[in-house]
Every structure is written in C-alpha cells, then in structure tokens.
Design a protein around this motif. Structure first.
Motif: not given
Length: 400
Positions: A268-277, A377-385
């Motif tokens: 599935v296409t999940a929303p960009a700009g978030t991260a899961v840990v 954790l610090v960095g960048t991902i597609t659609g945000g930081t």
C-alpha cells in the motif's frame, strides 16, 4: 547453501512489497533467490550451537513512492491491553505448538533459540477482521502481526484467504520431506519434479491459489505456532522488516507440522513524511538480547561477538540518519552499538539495498533486564526531517 543447523533464520528476496528492496540479483518476476554467506567480512560466530527451532524468511520489493505509517502515534501499550483474550483459540490450534515438532523437522531437541511461551492477542478493532472461513492459525497470525503494527503506529495488514491457501500449500510441501532432501534445499522454493509442488516461489504459489494482485515476499518458521513465529521474526534484523514495514498491505498464513509461513501480497502507499520505530515509544518487556548468528545472512556481528542487544529499527522512505545514540534513560553516556544503513561498509554490497528505507542499531552487549533505555535519531526522510527520541523498557533476561 542453506544449512538448517547453522542458520535459524535465512533471508531471500522476491518482488512485491514497498519499503524494503531485494539485492541486485533479484529476478523481477517473483522467483525466490537464496542469499548465502554472512554480511560484509564481519567476523562472528558461525553457528548457534544447540539452538532449537529453525526459522527462515524472505522479504520483497515494491511500490515506489511509499512512505510511512498513517496511524497516529501514542498507541503504545495496546498490545498489553489485548493480551490473553485468545488463549482458548491458541490451545485449540495445534498440539506441540511453541517447540514440539516432528522428528524429521530441523532443530528438534533443543530449546535455546526458541522464544519463551507467548501470550496470544486479538486483532485490534480498528483493523480489518479475518474472513469467517479463515483458519484459526491464520486468525491468530493476523492478530499477532496487527497488534504489533498498531502499537508501533504502522497501520493494519489485511488477511487474504487465497494467500493463506498458497502459504498452507507450501507448509504441506515442506512437511513432506526430511532435512537434507533436495526438494527443500531452498526452504522458500519448491522443485517442480517433487511431490506436492504448487509453485517455485511464494508469488507463484499465491497466484496458483487465486491471488492475482502481486507480491511475493515470505517469512517462514518451524514452530507450528503463529504467535511464537511472529515473536521470533520481530526480534531479528532482516526478518522484522516486512512485518513492521508501513507499506505492507496483504498477507496470508499457513501451517503444517513444524512449519509456519506468512506470505505477503500487494503493498500500500503509505503517507510520506513520517517514520515508525521499533521497539516503539513506551514499549515494555522488550527482549534484552539477540543472537544474530541465528539469522542468515548473518547481520554484522558486534566487535565483541554475539549476543547483542535486541535490534532497534526505524522504518521510513528515503532514510538518511545523521545522528544515532542509545543510552540508559537518565544517563547521557552513549552505549557502543552497531549501526546498519545503506552505506554501512560492514554490510555486504548485495544486502545494502535492504537498508534504503529501514535502518538498525543494536548494542554490542545485551541490554540489562528490566531497564529503561533511550534512543535518539536525527536525519531526513522523504517528505521531511527525522527527529525521534523515545524510550522503551526491557523484560527479563532470556536464554539464547
């Protein structure tokens, strides 16, 4: 060559899922590829000794543009609230669950390497329910996967009976043969000339069972217990990815004597700009340790050798992590750890693509039991930081 006695978890590739990618050897048509050898030139123990149950696994590739979870954060603790409500179902699933297996199955005899007895859970109310004709094992597998995913904020997966039928067919095939038989030299493959053949790859077997929407990833274990299988996959490196990946969509579960299989369908296409840990914020009873010698390809070993701490992972599209620290909560002293990303020289070249959208860290030594840890954790991902700081607490120490 895959050797059951030396790897409790093996990794191969197939097409179909979203945030995790196969090696450059991927065929592109869903055929399973056996990955051999360890990671990068990193030294470590080659075998698990008297380890018990054997686990194998597969991951896949898939949808471009997929991102991270669409479920709000703050749902940690849901797993504990769900625990215990499926105990009658678990008892009805199969005698010998959680460790007992046929004399022909690999790994019979020892208990080291097997997870402790697990507590079944129910499928979260927010997730699609299993069909009425789904098997009890498939219902339990769906609940185990979705309970973890919802607690981590990564959304639900859907159980599809046709995928389950293909997974069951593969377990039936696998259970027909003794260890060492050429028909199961690749645990994820099937040989056309062998009795019970339904498809050479997970994707082919799902298609033969009536699922036509793509996919082809697979994880495999040898418990005949869906909850125990999910528990050991989650506390691993390569095998955690498809279970936590925010872009996993459809799944199916099958079982036979000494066999569990989850096959994955379309993503599935999940929303960009978030991260899961994972472990997720506020999680408790996290296993303190992990023996990577039981996973194949073996993740890079700590300089001190195995066991390490349990793996910590972050899942999002386009990960570039510039800062990663883990400490005891309340103590700023950094804990030495292994870091795995797509540029890690300690990771074999053919495995680095697996780390494009998921990164891992694990401390050189097991975590202390019943202790709170903090990760940043610090960095960048597609659609945000990317800016994540959270805590989790370990449970009791476990044998390896």
């Amino acid at each position: 060559m895959f050797e059951h006695d030396k790897s409790l978890i093996s990794l191969v590739c197939a097409s179909g899922l979203a945030l995790f990618a196969c090696s450059a050897d991927e065929t592109g048509d869903g055929r399973a590829i056996q990955a051999t050898g360890g990671s990068g030139g990193v030294s470590g123990q080659a075998a698990a000794g008297a380890a018990g149950q054997v686990v194998a696994g597969m991951v896949g590739t898939g949808l471009a543009g997929s991102g991270a979870a669409g479920v709000p954060s703050g749902s940690g603790g849901m797993v504990a609230g769900l625990a215990g409500s499926m105990a009658p179902l678990a008892g009805a699933m199969a005698a010998g669950s959680g460790g007992a297996m046929s004399p022909t199955r690999p790994g019979r005899g020892g208990a080291a390497g097997a997870p402790p007895p697990s507590i079944p859970v129910t499928n979260p109310a927010m997730c699609p329910a299993a069909a009425m004709d789904a098997t009890p094992g498939a219902v339990a597998a769906l609940a185990a996967v979705n309970a973890v995913r919802v607690a981590a904020g990564t959304g639900c997966v859907t159980l599809v009976n046709t995928i389950s039928n293909g997974a069951t067919a593969h377990c039936d095939y696998y259970a027909m043969y003794m260890k060492g038989d050429m028909c199961i030299s690749d645990p994820h493959g099937e040989v056309m000339t062998c009795a019970g053949f339904t498809g050479a790859s997970p994707g082919a077997r799902s298609k033969a069972a009536g699922y036509t929407l793509g996919g082809g990833g697979e994880v495999m274990a040898f418990f005949n217990n869906p909850q125990s299988a999910v528990d050991i996959w989650i506390n691993s490196v390569w095998h955690r990815t498809p279970l936590i990946d925010p872009s996993t969509g459809d799944m199916g579960y099958g079982a036979a004597v000494g066999c569990d299989v989850i096959d994955f369908g379309r993503g599935v296409t999940a929303p960009a700009g978030t991260a899961v840990v994972y472990p997720y914020d506020g999680q408790t009873n996290v296993p303190p340790g992990f023996n990577g010698a039981n996973e194949g390809p073996m993740p890079p070993a700590p300089t001190t050798g195995w066991p390490s701490s349990s793996p910590v992972s972050v899942h999002a599209k386009g990960l570039v992590v510039t800062e990663h620290t883990i400490t005891l909560d309340g103590d700023p002293t950094p804990i030495e750890h292994v870091w795995l990303d797509a540029n890690a020289e300690i990771v074999a070249m053919d495995m680095r693509r697996q780390l494009t959208n998921v990164n891992f860290l694990y401390a050189n030594k097991p975590f202390a039991a019943n202790t709170k840890y903090r990760v940043k954790l610090v960095g960048t991902i597609t659609g945000g930081t990317l800016m994540k700081e959270w805590t989790f607490t370990t449970g009791a120490a476990r044998r390896f």
